[in-house]
Motif scaffolding. Structure first.
Motif, PDB file in Angstrom:
ATOM      1  N   THR A 219       0.720  -1.244  -0.026  1.00  0.00           N
ATOM      2  CA  THR A 219      -0.154   0.077   0.016  1.00  0.00           C
ATOM      3  C   THR A 219       0.824   1.040   0.144  1.00  0.00           C
ATOM      4  OG1 THR A 219      -1.595  -1.140   1.280  1.00  0.00           O
ATOM      5  CG2 THR A 219      -1.931   1.001   1.103  1.00  0.00           C
ATOM      6  N   PRO A 220       1.316   1.638  -1.049  1.00  0.00           N
ATOM      7  CA  PRO A 220       2.435   2.840  -1.106  1.00  0.00           C
ATOM      8  C   PRO A 220       1.842   4.215  -0.831  1.00  0.00           C
ATOM      9  CG  PRO A 220       2.177   1.509  -3.151  1.00  0.00           C
ATOM     10  CD  PRO A 220       1.206   0.782  -2.410  1.00  0.00           C
ATOM     11  N   GLU A 221       0.522   4.152  -0.938  1.00  0.00           N
ATOM     12  CA  GLU A 221      -0.286   5.568  -0.482  1.00  0.00           C
ATOM     13  C   GLU A 221      -0.575   5.162   1.035  1.00  0.00           C
ATOM     14  OE1 GLU A 221       0.023   8.337  -2.341  1.00  0.00           O
ATOM     15  OE2 GLU A 221       0.965   6.781  -3.606  1.00  0.00           O
ATOM     16  N   TRP A 222      -0.044   4.970   1.793  1.00  0.00           N
ATOM     17  CA  TRP A 222      -0.022   4.345   3.335  1.00  0.00           C
ATOM     18  C   TRP A 222      -0.624   5.414   4.037  1.00  0.00           C
ATOM     19  CZ3 TRP A 222       2.397   7.636   6.586  1.00  0.00           C
ATOM     20  CH2 TRP A 222       3.668   8.150   6.023  1.00  0.00           C
ATOM     21  N   HIS A 223      -0.588   6.947   3.531  1.00  0.00           N
ATOM     22  CA  HIS A 223      -1.073   8.036   4.264  1.00  0.00           C
ATOM     23  C   HIS A 223      -2.492   7.954   4.055  1.00  0.00           C
ATOM     24  CE1 HIS A 223      -0.403   9.250   0.384  1.00  0.00           C
ATOM     25  NE2 HIS A 223      -1.019  10.583   0.506  1.00  0.00           N
ATOM     26  N   GLN A 224      -2.931   7.583   2.928  1.00  0.00           N
ATOM     27  CA  GLN A 224      -4.503   7.649   2.864  1.00  0.00           C
ATOM     28  C   GLN A 224      -5.067   6.545   3.346  1.00  0.00           C
ATOM     29  OE1 GLN A 224      -4.647   7.472  -1.388  1.00  0.00           O
ATOM     30  NE2 GLN A 224      -4.108   9.476  -1.746  1.00  0.00           N
ATOM     31  N   GLU A 225      -4.373   5.185   3.522  1.00  0.00           N
ATOM     32  CA  GLU A 225      -4.720   4.242   4.381  1.00  0.00           C
ATOM     33  C   GLU A 225      -4.960   4.466   5.720  1.00  0.00           C
ATOM     34  OE1 GLU A 225      -6.305   0.275   5.149  1.00  0.00           O
ATOM     35  OE2 GLU A 225      -6.223   1.711   3.147  1.00  0.00           O
ATOM     36  N   ALA A 226      -3.954   5.119   6.146  1.00  0.00           N
ATOM     37  CA  ALA A 226      -3.880   5.395   7.590  1.00  0.00           C
ATOM     38  C   ALA A 226      -5.319   6.227   8.153  1.00  0.00           C
ATOM     39  CB  ALA A 226      -2.738   6.198   8.070  1.00  0.00           C
ATOM     40  N   ARG A 227      -5.457   7.293   7.217  1.00  0.00           N
ATOM     41  CA  ARG A 227      -6.618   7.957   7.413  1.00  0.00           C
ATOM     42  C   ARG A 227      -7.949   7.270   7.306  1.00  0.00           C
ATOM     43  NH1 ARG A 227      -5.440  13.656   7.061  1.00  0.00           N
ATOM     44  NH2 ARG A 227      -7.795  14.016   7.061  1.00  0.00           N
ATOM     45  N   GLY A 245      11.895  11.281   2.160  1.00  0.00           N
ATOM     46  CA  GLY A 245      11.177  10.542   1.308  1.00  0.00           C
ATOM     47  C   GLY A 245       9.611  10.298   1.954  1.00  0.00           C
ATOM     48  N   THR A 246       9.539  10.786   3.137  1.00  0.00           N
ATOM     49  CA  THR A 246       8.164  10.306   3.771  1.00  0.00           C
ATOM     50  C   THR A 246       7.531  11.558   4.543  1.00  0.00           C
ATOM     51  OG1 THR A 246       9.420   9.837   6.025  1.00  0.00           O
ATOM     52  CG2 THR A 246       8.845   7.895   4.142  1.00  0.00           C
ATOM     53  N   ILE A 247       8.190  12.693   4.790  1.00  0.00           N
ATOM     54  CA  ILE A 247       7.488  13.661   5.530  1.00  0.00           C
ATOM     55  C   ILE A 247       6.319  14.256   4.919  1.00  0.00           C
ATOM     56  CG2 ILE A 247       9.098  15.266   4.399  1.00  0.00           C
ATOM     57  CD1 ILE A 247       7.992  15.662   7.732  1.00  0.00           C
ATOM     58  N   ASN A 248       6.385  14.457   3.571  1.00  0.00           N
ATOM     59  CA  ASN A 248       4.894  14.933   3.201  1.00  0.00           C
ATOM     60  C   ASN A 248       3.927  14.156   3.386  1.00  0.00           C
ATOM     61  OD1 ASN A 248       4.278  17.099   1.377  1.00  0.00           O
ATOM     62  ND2 ASN A 248       3.491  15.685  -0.076  1.00  0.00           N
ATOM     63  N   LYS A 249       3.940  12.548   3.200  1.00  0.00           N
ATOM     64  CA  LYS A 249       2.877  11.865   3.584  1.00  0.00           C
ATOM     65  C   LYS A 249       2.336  11.753   5.063  1.00  0.00           C
ATOM     66  CE  LYS A 249       3.282   8.694  -0.368  1.00  0.00           C
ATOM     67  NZ  LYS A 249       3.760   7.225  -1.014  1.00  0.00           N
ATOM     68  N   SER A 250       3.424  11.921   5.844  1.00  0.00           N
ATOM     69  CA  SER A 250       3.235  11.953   7.128  1.00  0.00           C
ATOM     70  C   SER A 250       2.269  13.245   7.444  1.00  0.00           C
ATOM     71  CB  SER A 250       4.437  12.188   8.026  1.00  0.00           C
ATOM     72  OG  SER A 250       5.352  10.810   7.882  1.00  0.00           O
ATOM     73  N   LEU A 251       2.518  14.347   6.904  1.00  0.00           N
ATOM     74  CA  LEU A 251       1.797  15.637   7.036  1.00  0.00           C
ATOM     75  C   LEU A 251       0.491  15.366   6.398  1.00  0.00           C
ATOM     76  CD1 LEU A 251       4.530  17.990   6.094  1.00  0.00           C
ATOM     77  CD2 LEU A 251       3.310  18.036   8.247  1.00  0.00           C
ATOM     78  N   LEU A 252       0.337  14.769   5.322  1.00  0.00           N
ATOM     79  CA  LEU A 252      -0.809  14.523   4.651  1.00  0.00           C
ATOM     80  C   LEU A 252      -1.684  13.560   5.476  1.00  0.00           C
ATOM     81  CD1 LEU A 252      -0.038  14.316   0.906  1.00  0.00           C
ATOM     82  CD2 LEU A 252      -1.203  16.173   2.188  1.00  0.00           C
ATOM     83  N   ALA A 253      -1.124  12.467   6.149  1.00  0.00           N
ATOM     84  CA  ALA A 253      -1.670  11.534   7.039  1.00  0.00           C
ATOM     85  C   ALA A 253      -2.217  12.168   8.431  1.00  0.00           C
ATOM     86  CB  ALA A 253      -0.731  10.431   7.606  1.00  0.00           C
TER      87      ALA A 253
END
Length: 313
Positions: A219-227, A245-253
């Motif tokens: 699940t590469p879009e793990w931030h969406q899955e977390a939400r 490599g991950t900070i942006n997805k963390s912010l989006l999560a």
């Protein structure tokens, strides 16, 4: 009596780590001699060894690596009043940051870079630069506390407002900081989501108290899955380990007004939307650099079943 000491001849890889035999150092006024029983390895130690950790070194071509040790005080110098011979103690990552805010001069007193570390049979430290650890821990367990555990403690209890049964924590990966953060967040009553590229490691995380699991390879879009796991409202507190490599997805999560604890630099990346994500989510991003002695004392007290039992009596 001799002292086996590891030193870094060149900061160009593990093949440049040299084992030397030296005299056992003598503690001076206010100092203690620690017989090292166990040393924990952190990603930072690997970075120092390979020359990409962004700090100067106390003695180029002679640095003793590693910051995290547990052992016994076998000798004390004059004017030592805060610890005793025979006590089991850990080294402190910051040798001069005891409470309050981190000062620039404290940054120059971190074990393993820039000053000499603890990868030796015997090391001399200031009496304020060691701390007793709970009796129920082994030397090996206690050696993991100074860096990984204290970093996770600050990220889950000190720099976040989100602790309790109605809060959610997301931890990245199954490294030392993340596993400690999982356990601390679980201790505080948080719902814990953890990511990993290994289903086997996720199964182990479940045994340690994780509630939900995301394989980020699948699940590469793990931030969406977390939400999605958290009913679409985002995560209260994100333990951000990867870095670029991950900070942006963390912010989006993270949820609006959520916290992101910026800790590591494990991944490469060129995220360019960080500022936008911070503004959009009204996020609070906290840079976490281990922690001070007061935090260590609080962590030992809160995480010690015996201390909690005595406090409730």
């Amino acid at each position: 009596m001799s002292n086996r000491v590891w030193r870094i001849a060149k900061h160009e890889g593990i093949e440049n780590l040299r084992l030397t035999t030296e005299d056992v150092p003598k503690p001076g006024p206010g100092q203690v001699l620690l017989r090292v029983r166990a040393v924990a390895l952190n990603y930072r130690d690997w970075a120092v060894l390979n020359g990409f950790y962004p700090r100067p070194y106390a003695e180029e071509g002679r640095l003793i690596p590693c910051s995290d040790a547990a052992g016994d005080i076998v000798e004390i110098g004059e004017e030592v009043t805060k610890v005793k011979k025979g006590q089991r103690v850990c080294s402190l990552f910051f040798q001069t940051w005891f409470k309050g805010e981190l000062e620039e001069e404290d940054m120059l007193q971190t074990l393993g870079a820039p000053i000499h570390g603890v990868l030796a049979q015997y090391v001399v430290l200031n009496q304020d630069g060691v701390i007793q650890f709970p009796d129920f821990l082994s030397y090996e367990e206690a050696a993991t506390l100074p860096c990984a555990a204290l970093t996770a403690w600050q990220a889950t209890y000190v720099t976040t407002r989100h602790v309790g049964p109605h809060c959610t924590t997301l931890t990245q990966g199954t490294g030392g900081v993340s596993i400690f953060a999982l356990q601390f967040a679980h201790l505080g009553g948080n719902r814990v989501i953890i990511t990993s590229s290994s289903d086997e490691k996720l199964a182990k995380a479940k045994e340690l108290g994780a509630d939900d699991f995301i394989n980020y390879r699948k699940t590469p879009e793990w931030h969406q899955e977390a939400r999605k796991i958290n009913d679409g409202r985002g995560i209260d507190n994100v333990i951000e380990i990867g870095g670029p490599g991950t900070i942006n997805k963390s912010l989006l999560a993270a949820k609006k007004y959520g916290d992101v604890q910026a800790i590591g630099f494990r991944t490469e990346g060129t995220d360019t939307n960080v500022a936008t994500a911070m503004v959009y989510n009204c996020s609070q991003v906290h840079g976490i650099f281990v922690g001070n002695k007061k935090m260590f004392e609080d962590m030992n007290r809160q995480g010690n079943p015996q201390a909690q039992s005595e406090a409730s009596d």
